[in-house]
Design a protein around this motif. Structure first.
Motif, mmCIF file in Angstrom:
data_model
loop_
_atom_site.group_PDB
_atom_site.id
_atom_site.type_symbol
_atom_site.label_atom_id
_atom_site.label_comp_id
_atom_site.label_asym_id
_atom_site.label_seq_id
_atom_site.Cartn_x
_atom_site.Cartn_y
_atom_site.Cartn_z
ATOM 1 N N GLU A 181 4.623 69.468 56.169
ATOM 2 C CA GLU A 181 4.059 68.454 56.002
ATOM 3 C C GLU A 181 3.238 68.135 57.505
ATOM 4 O OE1 GLU A 181 4.725 64.731 54.006
ATOM 5 O OE2 GLU A 181 6.502 66.184 53.195
ATOM 6 N N THR A 182 1.380 67.773 57.681
ATOM 7 C CA THR A 182 1.241 67.443 59.114
ATOM 8 C C THR A 182 0.142 66.890 59.404
ATOM 9 O OG1 THR A 182 0.341 68.511 60.824
ATOM 10 C CG2 THR A 182 -0.283 69.824 58.853
ATOM 11 N N TRP A 183 -0.522 66.135 60.188
ATOM 12 C CA TRP A 183 -0.685 64.987 60.065
ATOM 13 C C TRP A 183 -1.191 64.476 61.903
ATOM 14 C CZ3 TRP A 183 4.342 64.435 58.577
ATOM 15 C CH2 TRP A 183 5.183 63.825 59.777
ATOM 16 N N VAL A 201 -2.820 63.286 55.502
ATOM 17 C CA VAL A 201 -0.938 63.877 55.852
ATOM 18 C C VAL A 201 -2.004 65.546 55.078
ATOM 19 C CG1 VAL A 201 1.036 64.118 55.124
ATOM 20 C CG2 VAL A 201 -0.086 62.266 55.912
ATOM 21 N N TRP A 202 -1.897 66.281 55.176
ATOM 22 C CA TRP A 202 -1.418 67.750 54.594
ATOM 23 C C TRP A 202 -0.166 68.491 54.818
ATOM 24 C CZ3 TRP A 202 -5.757 69.931 53.546
ATOM 25 C CH2 TRP A 202 -6.384 71.212 52.868
ATOM 26 N N ILE A 203 -0.355 69.200 52.984
ATOM 27 C CA ILE A 203 0.572 69.265 52.466
ATOM 28 C C ILE A 203 0.846 71.148 52.794
ATOM 29 C CG2 ILE A 203 2.571 69.665 51.407
ATOM 30 C CD1 ILE A 203 2.127 66.374 51.141
ATOM 31 N N LYS A 237 -1.432 61.538 64.629
ATOM 32 C CA LYS A 237 -1.240 60.150 64.203
ATOM 33 C C LYS A 237 -1.800 59.582 65.639
ATOM 34 C CE LYS A 237 3.433 61.069 67.222
ATOM 35 N NZ LYS A 237 4.657 61.150 68.092
ATOM 36 N N ARG A 275 -0.029 64.938 66.804
ATOM 37 C CA ARG A 275 -0.043 65.927 65.573
ATOM 38 C C ARG A 275 1.001 65.425 65.429
ATOM 39 N NH1 ARG A 275 -2.643 68.107 61.174
ATOM 40 N NH2 ARG A 275 -4.870 67.551 62.232
ATOM 41 N N LYS A 328 -8.352 64.355 53.544
ATOM 42 C CA LYS A 328 -6.110 63.523 52.980
ATOM 43 C C LYS A 328 -5.980 63.356 54.257
ATOM 44 C CE LYS A 328 -5.701 66.726 49.093
ATOM 45 N NZ LYS A 328 -5.190 67.753 48.568
ATOM 46 N N ASN A 334 -2.644 57.151 60.603
ATOM 47 C CA ASN A 334 -1.585 56.910 59.933
ATOM 48 C C ASN A 334 -0.999 56.478 60.348
ATOM 49 O OD1 ASN A 334 -1.757 60.007 57.823
ATOM 50 N ND2 ASN A 334 -2.343 60.705 60.082
ATOM 51 N N ARG A 349 2.999 56.499 61.980
ATOM 52 C CA ARG A 349 3.148 57.337 60.906
ATOM 53 C C ARG A 349 3.956 58.501 61.925
ATOM 54 N NH1 ARG A 349 2.775 60.908 55.118
ATOM 55 N NH2 ARG A 349 4.509 62.044 55.172
ATOM 56 N N HIS A 384 -6.321 71.674 57.698
ATOM 57 C CA HIS A 384 -5.982 70.557 57.869
ATOM 58 C C HIS A 384 -7.283 70.202 58.694
ATOM 59 C CE1 HIS A 384 -4.675 65.528 58.033
ATOM 60 N NE2 HIS A 384 -5.390 66.534 56.662
#
Length: 251
Positions: free
Chosen positions: A80-82, A6-8, A84, A94, A4, A136, A139, A40
């Motif tokens: 939410e984290t991702w 993006v982690w939620i 970048k 991140r 994934k 991402n 984003r 994540h």
């Protein structure tokens, strides 16, 4: 298993993490970002124990967060984290987005992490990772740069803190969220009663190890009269441990 990008996660604001005004403490945002960001990273294949066996770890270098509001105890919050992508060839970026389950904004943050050799205590180049992290496609939660913080020549000491048992984490140094408690402790209660904390940036410069003592000084920001800067100086080693800047607005 498909990774994934993006982690939620949804969590509940704990009573023990709120302050005298029944608001979630700034340091609690940092502890939650660390925890859920770690979840994540594990999902993406970078488990702490596996990386530790290879002599590597991710360490937080810089973080800026903008607060829309501070939740009450018992509230449900979505984070939410991702990743970048990279900046300056060494920083793993991140982002984090806090919101209510209904989508109302709570806070937005961006952060820069270094891959480090845990034995030599120096940063490593990204090609040491076996796989690339997702970028991402641009984003972002907070599209702001994480620059050095300008400090005046003189700052007044507000407190001296020690790297005692409760402040040190499994990396063997003071945890990143503990610095935020030190930063906020450098301001009197009246500051929080009369003002709302709008944003905070912290740059971690040198780790603080068990038993070391840090002088924490604060004063006006030379570039923004409404902001305040905080500096942590390691009294044991003589090195600057961190620098921070906080933006406030009247309640």
């Amino acid at each position: 298993m498909t990774k994934k990008p993006v982690w939620i996660e949804t969590f509940e604001v704990k009573t023990s993490e709120t302050d005298f005004q029944r608001q979630w403490k700034p340091s609690a945002f940092f502890r939650t970002m660390q925890e859920i960001g770690t979840h994540h990273s594990i999902h993406l294949g970078y488990d702490y124990h596996q990386m530790n066996a290879q002599g590597m770890a991710f360490l937080l270098s810089r973080l800026k967060i903008r607060f829309d509001r501070f939740p009450d105890p018992g509230e449900q919050i979505v984070l939410e984290t991702w990743p970048k992508g990279m900046q300056q060839k060494i920083f793993f970026m991140r982002d984090f987005q806090f919101r209510t389950p209904e989508g109302q904004p709570v806070a937005s943050a961006t952060s820069a992490w270094l891959l480090v050799d845990i034995h030599a205590r120096r940063f490593l180049l990204p090609d040491r990772l076996k796989e690339k992290l997702p970028d991402n496609n641009g984003r972002f939660a907070l599209n702001e740069s994480l620059e050095k913080i300008s400090l005046p020549d003189q700052l007044g000491e507000r407190l001296v803190a020690g790297a005692a048992y409760s402040t040190v984490d499994m990396m063997g140094h003071v945890n990143n969220a503990q610095y935020i408690d030190w930063v906020t402790d450098s301001f009197p209660f009246e500051t929080f009663q009369e003002n709302k904390l709008d944003w905070l940036q912290i740059n971690y410069l040198q780790e603080v190890k068990p038993g070391e003592r840090v002088s924490i000084a604060a004063g006006p920001c030379p570039e923004d009269g409404s902001a305040r800067v905080v500096q942590g100086s390691n009294l044991t080693t003589g090195a600057r441990a961190f620098e921070a800047c906080l933006g406030w607005s009247p309640r």
